[in-house]
Enzyme design. Sequence first.
Site, PDB file in Angstrom:
ATOM      1  N   ASP A   1      -8.187   4.203  -0.409  1.00 37.80           N
ATOM      2  CA  ASP A   1      -7.521   4.260   0.805  1.00 37.80           C
ATOM      3  C   ASP A   1      -6.289   4.684   0.787  1.00 37.80           C
ATOM      4  O   ASP A   1      -5.258   4.023   0.051  1.00 37.80           O
ATOM      5  CB  ASP A   1      -7.751   2.801   1.481  1.00 37.80           C
TER       6      ASP A   1
ATOM      7  N   HIS B   1     -12.600  -2.719   9.903  1.00 38.66           N
ATOM      8  CA  HIS B   1     -11.375  -3.297   9.071  1.00 38.66           C
ATOM      9  C   HIS B   1     -11.235  -4.760   9.348  1.00 38.66           C
ATOM     10  O   HIS B   1     -11.639  -5.137  10.335  1.00 38.66           O
ATOM     11  CB  HIS B   1     -10.186  -2.403   9.252  1.00 38.66           C
TER      12      HIS B   1
ATOM     13  N   LYS C   1     -12.499  -1.629  -2.955  1.00 34.58           N
ATOM     14  CA  LYS C   1     -11.668  -0.744  -2.178  1.00 34.58           C
ATOM     15  C   LYS C   1     -10.503  -0.769  -3.025  1.00 34.58           C
ATOM     16  O   LYS C   1      -9.761  -1.926  -3.247  1.00 34.58           O
ATOM     17  CB  LYS C   1     -11.605  -0.620  -0.859  1.00 34.58           C
TER      18      LYS C   1
ATOM     19  N   GLU D   1     -15.667  -5.248   6.250  1.00 34.29           N
ATOM     20  CA  GLU D   1     -14.646  -5.508   5.231  1.00 34.29           C
ATOM     21  C   GLU D   1     -14.425  -7.389   4.916  1.00 34.29           C
ATOM     22  O   GLU D   1     -14.696  -7.920   5.500  1.00 34.29           O
ATOM     23  CB  GLU D   1     -13.158  -4.918   5.315  1.00 34.29           C
TER      24      GLU D   1
ATOM     25  N   GLU E   1     -10.445   7.222   2.478  1.00 31.30           N
ATOM     26  CA  GLU E   1     -10.290   6.551   3.647  1.00 31.30           C
ATOM     27  C   GLU E   1      -8.677   7.092   4.132  1.00 31.30           C
ATOM     28  O   GLU E   1      -7.656   7.034   3.503  1.00 31.30           O
ATOM     29  CB  GLU E   1     -10.253   4.950   3.502  1.00 31.30           C
TER      30      GLU E   1
ATOM     31  N   LYS F   1      -6.109   1.113  -3.225  1.00 24.71           N
ATOM     32  CA  LYS F   1      -5.250   1.828  -2.464  1.00 24.71           C
ATOM     33  C   LYS F   1      -4.839   3.006  -3.349  1.00 24.71           C
ATOM     34  O   LYS F   1      -4.713   2.954  -4.788  1.00 24.71           O
ATOM     35  CB  LYS F   1      -3.898   1.188  -2.157  1.00 24.71           C
TER      36      LYS F   1
ATOM     37  N   GLU G   1      -8.943   2.200  11.530  1.00 17.69           N
ATOM     38  CA  GLU G   1      -8.433   0.950  11.722  1.00 17.69           C
ATOM     39  C   GLU G   1      -7.183   0.739  12.580  1.00 17.69           C
ATOM     40  O   GLU G   1      -6.726  -0.248  12.840  1.00 17.69           O
ATOM     41  CB  GLU G   1      -8.290   0.287  10.265  1.00 17.69           C
TER      42      GLU G   1
ATOM     43  N   ASP H   1     -11.078  -1.940  14.391  1.00 16.57           N
ATOM     44  CA  ASP H   1     -10.900  -3.390  14.163  1.00 16.57           C
ATOM     45  C   ASP H   1     -10.994  -4.113  15.340  1.00 16.57           C
ATOM     46  O   ASP H   1      -9.975  -4.054  16.072  1.00 16.57           O
ATOM     47  CB  ASP H   1      -9.877  -3.611  13.361  1.00 16.57           C
TER      48      ASP H   1
ATOM     49  N   ASN I   1      -4.623  -8.488   9.458  1.00 12.58           N
ATOM     50  CA  ASN I   1      -3.594  -8.144   8.799  1.00 12.58           C
ATOM     51  C   ASN I   1      -2.898  -6.651   9.010  1.00 12.58           C
ATOM     52  O   ASN I   1      -3.806  -6.114   9.655  1.00 12.58           O
ATOM     53  CB  ASN I   1      -3.792  -8.043   7.368  1.00 12.58           C
TER      54      ASN I   1
ATOM     55  N   ASN J   1       0.811  -1.293  -0.105  1.00  9.84           N
ATOM     56  CA  ASN J   1      -0.009  -0.028   0.048  1.00  9.84           C
ATOM     57  C   ASN J   1       0.820   1.199  -0.048  1.00  9.84           C
ATOM     58  O   ASN J   1       2.118   0.997  -0.501  1.00  9.84           O
ATOM     59  CB  ASN J   1      -1.011  -0.107   1.243  1.00  9.84           C
TER      60      ASN J   1
END
Length: 391
Positions: free
Chosen positions: A212, A321, A181, A340, A238, A183, A264, A291, A53, A19
């Site tokens: 995001d 998340h 979604k 998600e 995001e 990145k 998140e 999350d 994650n 990301n």
Amino acid sequence: MRILEIRDAVAPIASPIRNAFIDFSKMTISVIAIVTDVQRNGEPVIGYGFHSNGRYAQQGILRSRLIPRLLEADPDSLLDETGGNFDPKTIWQAFMHNEKPGGHGDRAVAAGALDMAVWDVVAKVAEQPLWRLLSDRYNDGRHDEEIVVYPGGGYYYPGKEVTGLKDEMRHYDEAGYRVAKMKIGGADIAIDQARIEGALEVLGEGQRLAVDANGKFDLPTAIDYAHMLEPYDLFWYEEPGDPIDYALQAELAGHYEGSMATGENLFSTQDVCNLIRFGGMRPDRDWIQADPALAYGLTEYLNLIEATEQLGWPRRRLMPHGGHQLALNIAAGLQIGGTESYPAVFQPYGGFADDIPIIDGRVRLPDAPGIGMERKLVMFEALRKALELAD
């Protein structure tokens, strides 16, 4: 009724993706099994857990602090008032004993994985799916038959650029998702704009695409992106800046009329409340993504829902998340906004059970005891192998 053993292990979820901030080529998670002396269908009840994650395995905290405290506790003190099941809140207090307030980081992640396994045990002992247990205990029996879900994806893949992104979005569309979604922030703004337009060629309207930035931007860059994004009328923008830079988030709200999402990487109820108080978040359009598997678990998430509602934040604007079945059960039983999913990355732990189809961007949960990990076969086999529980 006793906890006989608690096992933990480190499991890989490495993926050749990145990301705006990190790559996931060496990403790991902690996995947990709580073995009890309770029998169901001739087998011991075992609760399974793991964290999401983005944060690495927390074996040191689990083995040196949280698990020993739980095993050293008086077994009778861990039961509910009926003596017929374990008490998640009491268990949480036992493993968090002697921990100072604040410092919400890796400790919250370790607690989240352990707490997930606790709730899996409790629901299995009760012979209920977790979503139904949550509905009965905390939501006056109300629940959602269908849960809104979206896939987290659109990462930067080596050599794929716009063409690969379009193929990925096409896959999500064909799989039944209505919002996907992607990145941003890992390339310059012109390249990201081209990627967004490529995704929209597949998905169509902007409300089918969320973006995001993973906390990458300073305020001027976040504003530049806001001006670029606004004409597309996206589902949300995001985590533009650092997750605890509430001033940036609040200022950005004055430059972007569309929906924003963040949270998140906030690992406590207090942090989320501060986001609401000082971050300029708008309850009519924005989303909070705390999350539970990263933020001390479902036990703390119950406190988070109560605290945010007291601040005027509707639970329907919570969208966790993580892409795990714990959040899916929470969404159904406590009627939050949705959750998600990770159908294409972070395997085998990403995504939901094998027998849950995505229909028009929504899923229905089966009426099976626990969280449902046994119904994601490849994941469950990997989980048991990592924990040396495989047959």
